[in-house]
Design a protein around this motif. Sequence first.
Motif, PDB file in Angstrom:
ATOM      1  N   GLY A   1       0.878  -1.045   0.000  1.00  0.00           N
ATOM      2  CA  GLY A   1       0.053  -0.059  -0.084  1.00  0.00           C
ATOM      3  C   GLY A   1       0.679   1.120   0.010  1.00  0.00           C
ATOM      4  O   GLY A   1       0.342   2.366  -0.076  1.00  0.00           O
ATOM      5  N   ARG A   2       1.932   1.230   0.211  1.00  0.00           N
ATOM      6  CA  ARG A   2       2.958   2.358   0.136  1.00  0.00           C
ATOM      7  C   ARG A   2       3.257   2.823  -1.389  1.00  0.00           C
ATOM      8  O   ARG A   2       3.274   1.943  -2.228  1.00  0.00           O
ATOM      9  N   PRO A   3       3.165   4.255  -1.464  1.00  0.00           N
ATOM     10  CA  PRO A   3       3.748   4.824  -2.817  1.00  0.00           C
ATOM     11  C   PRO A   3       4.925   4.349  -3.060  1.00  0.00           C
ATOM     12  O   PRO A   3       6.070   4.341  -2.104  1.00  0.00           O
ATOM     13  N   LEU A   4       5.238   4.003  -4.334  1.00  0.00           N
ATOM     14  CA  LEU A   4       6.502   3.555  -4.858  1.00  0.00           C
ATOM     15  C   LEU A   4       6.743   4.698  -6.050  1.00  0.00           C
ATOM     16  O   LEU A   4       6.068   4.530  -7.135  1.00  0.00           O
ATOM     17  N   ARG A   5       7.952   5.407  -5.692  1.00  0.00           N
ATOM     18  CA  ARG A   5       8.440   6.125  -6.548  1.00  0.00           C
ATOM     19  C   ARG A   5       9.883   5.765  -7.137  1.00  0.00           C
ATOM     20  O   ARG A   5      10.861   5.440  -6.373  1.00  0.00           O
ATOM     21  N   MET A   6      10.265   5.951  -8.348  1.00  0.00           N
ATOM     22  CA  MET A   6      11.431   5.425  -8.720  1.00  0.00           C
ATOM     23  C   MET A   6      11.832   6.510 -10.149  1.00  0.00           C
ATOM     24  O   MET A   6      10.855   6.750 -11.209  1.00  0.00           O
ATOM     25  N   VAL A   7      13.071   6.610 -10.131  1.00  0.00           N
ATOM     26  CA  VAL A   7      13.647   7.529 -11.132  1.00  0.00           C
ATOM     27  C   VAL A   7      14.375   6.510 -11.969  1.00  0.00           C
ATOM     28  O   VAL A   7      15.617   5.700 -11.296  1.00  0.00           O
ATOM     29  N   CYS A   8      14.429   6.243 -13.319  1.00  0.00           N
ATOM     30  CA  CYS A   8      14.974   5.282 -13.983  1.00  0.00           C
ATOM     31  C   CYS A   8      16.340   6.033 -14.839  1.00  0.00           C
ATOM     32  O   CYS A   8      15.609   6.878 -15.710  1.00  0.00           O
ATOM     33  N   ALA A   9      17.431   5.965 -14.794  1.00  0.00           N
ATOM     34  CA  ALA A   9      18.514   6.382 -15.431  1.00  0.00           C
ATOM     35  C   ALA A   9      18.792   5.529 -16.348  1.00  0.00           C
ATOM     36  O   ALA A   9      18.937   4.297 -16.048  1.00  0.00           O
ATOM     37  N   TYR A  10      19.597   5.670 -17.625  1.00  0.00           N
ATOM     38  CA  TYR A  10      20.036   4.900 -18.504  1.00  0.00           C
ATOM     39  C   TYR A  10      21.580   5.559 -19.216  1.00  0.00           C
ATOM     40  O   TYR A  10      21.640   6.666 -19.332  1.00  0.00           O
ATOM     41  N   ALA A  11      22.343   4.385 -19.468  1.00  0.00           N
ATOM     42  CA  ALA A  11      23.393   4.683 -20.147  1.00  0.00           C
ATOM     43  C   ALA A  11      23.303   4.079 -21.434  1.00  0.00           C
ATOM     44  O   ALA A  11      22.877   2.837 -21.444  1.00  0.00           O
ATOM     45  N   VAL A  12      23.606   4.839 -22.679  1.00  0.00           N
ATOM     46  CA  VAL A  12      23.294   4.312 -24.025  1.00  0.00           C
ATOM     47  C   VAL A  12      24.538   4.408 -24.787  1.00  0.00           C
ATOM     48  O   VAL A  12      25.231   5.511 -24.993  1.00  0.00           O
ATOM     49  N   HIS A  13      24.852   3.255 -25.393  1.00  0.00           N
ATOM     50  CA  HIS A  13      26.257   3.237 -26.293  1.00  0.00           C
ATOM     51  C   HIS A  13      26.068   2.494 -27.288  1.00  0.00           C
ATOM     52  O   HIS A  13      25.749   1.162 -27.360  1.00  0.00           O
ATOM     53  N   GLU A  14      26.379   2.876 -28.410  1.00  0.00           N
ATOM     54  CA  GLU A  14      26.086   2.272 -29.821  1.00  0.00           C
ATOM     55  C   GLU A  14      24.941   1.383 -30.066  1.00  0.00           C
ATOM     56  O   GLU A  14      24.711   0.526 -30.420  1.00  0.00           O
ATOM     57  N   GLY A  15      23.755   2.340 -29.688  1.00  0.00           N
ATOM     58  CA  GLY A  15      22.382   1.763 -29.895  1.00  0.00           C
ATOM     59  C   GLY A  15      21.811   0.790 -29.030  1.00  0.00           C
ATOM     60  O   GLY A  15      20.638   0.329 -29.322  1.00  0.00           O
ATOM     61  N   ARG A  16      22.585   0.544 -27.958  1.00  0.00           N
ATOM     62  CA  ARG A  16      21.894  -0.129 -26.814  1.00  0.00           C
ATOM     63  C   ARG A  16      22.137   0.201 -25.808  1.00  0.00           C
ATOM     64  O   ARG A  16      22.792   1.421 -25.351  1.00  0.00           O
ATOM     65  N   VAL A  17      21.169  -0.212 -24.676  1.00  0.00           N
ATOM     66  CA  VAL A  17      21.139   0.205 -23.350  1.00  0.00           C
ATOM     67  C   VAL A  17      22.557  -0.562 -22.453  1.00  0.00           C
ATOM     68  O   VAL A  17      22.273  -1.671 -22.457  1.00  0.00           O
ATOM     69  N   SER A  18      23.311   0.125 -22.152  1.00  0.00           N
ATOM     70  CA  SER A  18      24.505  -0.226 -21.442  1.00  0.00           C
ATOM     71  C   SER A  18      24.482  -0.235 -19.851  1.00  0.00           C
ATOM     72  O   SER A  18      25.283  -0.846 -19.425  1.00  0.00           O
ATOM     73  N   GLY A  19      23.630   0.627 -19.281  1.00  0.00           N
ATOM     74  CA  GLY A  19      23.495   0.612 -18.009  1.00  0.00           C
ATOM     75  C   GLY A  19      21.890   1.005 -17.763  1.00  0.00           C
ATOM     76  O   GLY A  19      21.398   1.865 -18.264  1.00  0.00           O
TER      77      GLY A  19
END
Length: 318
Positions: free
Chosen positions: A274-292
Amino acid sequence: MGDLATEFEAERGHLLAVAYRMLGSRSEAEDAVQETWLRYAGALADPAARAQVQQLRAWLTTTCSRICLDVLRSARVRREAYPGQWLPEPVVRDVQTADGFAPDPAERAVRADQLGTALLVVLERLSPEQRVAFVLHDVFAVPFATVAEVLGTTPAAARQLASRGRRAVAAPDAPRHTADLAEQRRVLDAFAAAVESGELDRLVQVLAPDVMLIGDSGGHFPAGRRPVIGAEIVARFILGIYGQAGRHGGPLRARPVLVDGALGWQLETTYRDGRPLRMVCAYAVHEGRVSGVFHQLNPEKLSHLPEFGPDDVWPPRW
């Protein structure tokens, strides 16, 4: 004092960018900049003392860096006792213009040097001295003589410290983030579509073979204690997260944002208890794909997020 304040405000964005890169915390960076102001006002209030400082930015950068070095040394003890994995407190802003720049000069300073969460994560591997040397010299082009003054060492030793930091940033297991905003958007669109499809193979194709996923909950929610590495393992983990949100949580709200100057997402749902869950999603992108993939869900680090609008639903809409 009015002239001092005007001069200082002209440098505040630069100092905040320096401090944030060193500390990985917006709140700690702001505190360091404020302490820099107090030292500046105390040391240079006398016009004669101020007249002796010919390069104000260099003086302020040196003072701020020394403050950050002290903070980093004490932070290492706190980080060792931190529950689970640690990620920086993200700087989150709306995607407001075509080039991704926010109007705040400090945010422009962060964006201009392609900071990204990936670099901040790698900088955590460095000693305080290595981090200060690398950030000052490699990011802000501060001469080694000045770096040595900050660190209380010789220019040759400062050069060695920066070199060690450079090797850590370029290490094979460090996630790469080289994409511009346009490529980031294309890759994240494909990532969101693959997650929405629920197809493992489709998501694996969007991920780099050695992709790394790190989650920081600060002990408030379940999270892995070690990074998840490898395309198939990370893909299964991500599909599991979004599947659980759909089964057990409330509606998943989502909006694209700038996270440390790179494109990412802000998400919100209801946890199974029942708790609110907030999330910030960051990404690393290299050579057309997600690397992180970096999931920040520690509520203590997410106190200043932009508000959701009525149309902010999953999947994110640009």
